[in-house]
Design a protein around this motif. Structure first.
Motif, PDB file in Angstrom:
ATOM      1  N   CYS A   6       0.850  -1.196   0.000  1.00 11.36           N
ATOM      2  CA  CYS A   6       0.000   0.000   0.000  1.00 11.36           C
ATOM      3  C   CYS A   6       0.886   1.245   0.000  1.00 11.36           C
ATOM      4  O   CYS A   6       1.749   1.399   0.879  1.00 11.36           O
ATOM      5  N   CYS A   9       0.113   3.395   3.243  1.00 14.16           N
ATOM      6  CA  CYS A   9       0.596   2.819   4.505  1.00 14.16           C
ATOM      7  C   CYS A   9       2.100   2.534   4.409  1.00 14.16           C
ATOM      8  O   CYS A   9       2.721   2.174   5.406  1.00 14.16           O
ATOM      9  N   THR A  13       0.195  -4.620   3.483  1.00 15.60           N
ATOM     10  CA  THR A  13      -0.958  -4.614   4.397  1.00 15.60           C
ATOM     11  C   THR A  13      -2.000  -5.607   3.884  1.00 15.60           C
ATOM     12  O   THR A  13      -1.950  -6.040   2.727  1.00 15.60           O
ATOM     13  N   CYS A  45      -7.158  -1.584   0.600  1.00  9.13           N
ATOM     14  CA  CYS A  45      -6.355  -1.706   1.814  1.00  9.13           C
ATOM     15  C   CYS A  45      -7.293  -1.668   3.028  1.00  9.13           C
ATOM     16  O   CYS A  45      -8.147  -0.799   3.133  1.00  9.13           O
ATOM     17  N   CYS A  48      -5.982   1.870   5.316  1.00  7.05           N
ATOM     18  CA  CYS A  48      -6.314   3.251   4.916  1.00  7.05           C
ATOM     19  C   CYS A  48      -7.478   3.310   3.913  1.00  7.05           C
ATOM     20  O   CYS A  48      -7.922   4.392   3.550  1.00  7.05           O
ATOM     21  N   THR A  50      -7.630   2.812   0.752  1.00  6.12           N
ATOM     22  CA  THR A  50      -7.397   3.191  -0.649  1.00  6.12           C
ATOM     23  C   THR A  50      -7.474   1.936  -1.529  1.00  6.12           C
ATOM     24  O   THR A  50      -7.276   0.817  -1.063  1.00  6.12           O
TER      25      THR A  50
HETATM   26 ZN   LIG Z   1      -3.168   1.419   3.193  1.00  2.30          ZN
END
Ligand SMILES: [Zn+2]
Length: 210
Positions: A6, A9, A13, A45, A48, A50
């Motif tokens: 990610c 991040c 993840t 993800c 977060c 996204t």
């Molecule tokens: Zn993420």
């Protein structure tokens, strides 16, 4: 639950597979039949939230290895949040450097870092004849120290080698050059923040008058 890189991040993840599509083809050659295909996976993800598209190719006769493509591409470095506060001319160049980094175009990124340094110096000390004169002028103006200058010379030399000698910089070289360039730009911003803070802070009361 697939693990995937990610960008936000900055690491591996857990991701949820939101959707998947597959395409495939085959060659019906009587002696050498083969098949191939592609998986398109939309992954979200779980940290977060996204979303990224991962594309995996396979072939019945060849090992395609671990060559997943990511859209947007995996990025080891994120543009700084303060990027939107710097002057337009610098920001446009910085954005292009990040585009080159995301495409793994290391030489272009290094050339861009050198060009950005040059523009920064022209704006601060004028278009002097050589990089060395510009760097010395920055030291005289108190914008950088002598040891900063030595580091910048190294960054400029790396950009020069990428431009004129086809030198392929390593990831560490790029990270170092970007640290230097961004440090310089951010220091420019901090200088204005300090001035604004000083203006907005009420002066201490004069003890004799209290
Ligand atoms: Zn993420």
């Amino acid at each position: 639950m697939p693990k995937s890189y990610c960008n936000y991040c900055s690491g591996l993840t857990n991701h949820e597979e939101v959707a998947v599509r597959a395409t495939s083809g085959h060659d019906g050659h009587p002696e050498y039949p083969c098949e191939w295909g592609t998986y398109y996976r939309m992954l979200q993800c779980l940290g977060c939230e996204t979303v990224v598209l991962r594309v995996d190719h396979w072939h019945s006769e060849y090992d395609m290895g671990d060559q997943s493509e990511f859209y947007p591409p995996r990025a080891s470095r994120r543009p700084p949040l303060w990027m939107w506060q710097i002057p337009d001319g610098w920001r446009v160049l910085l954005a292009e450097i990040y585009t080159a980094l995301q495409a793994d175009s290391k030489r272009l990124a290094m050339m861009g870092a050198r060009a950005l340094l040059d523009v920064y110096m022209n704006d601060n000390v004028g278009d002097l004849r050589t990089f060395d004169l510009k760097l010395s002028a920055l030291v005289e103006k108190g914008r950088i120290t002598d040891s900063d200058k030595a580091v910048l010379v190294a960054a400029l030399e790396a950009g020069h080698a990428a431009t004129h000698r086809g030198h392929l910089p390593s990831d560490a070289d790029i990270a170092h050059a970007m640290d230097i360039v961004e440090n310089l730009l951010q220091r420019h911003l901090l200088q204005f923040s300090a001035e604004a803070l000083a203006k907005a802070t009420p002066p201490r009361p004069n003890k004799k008058q209290v």
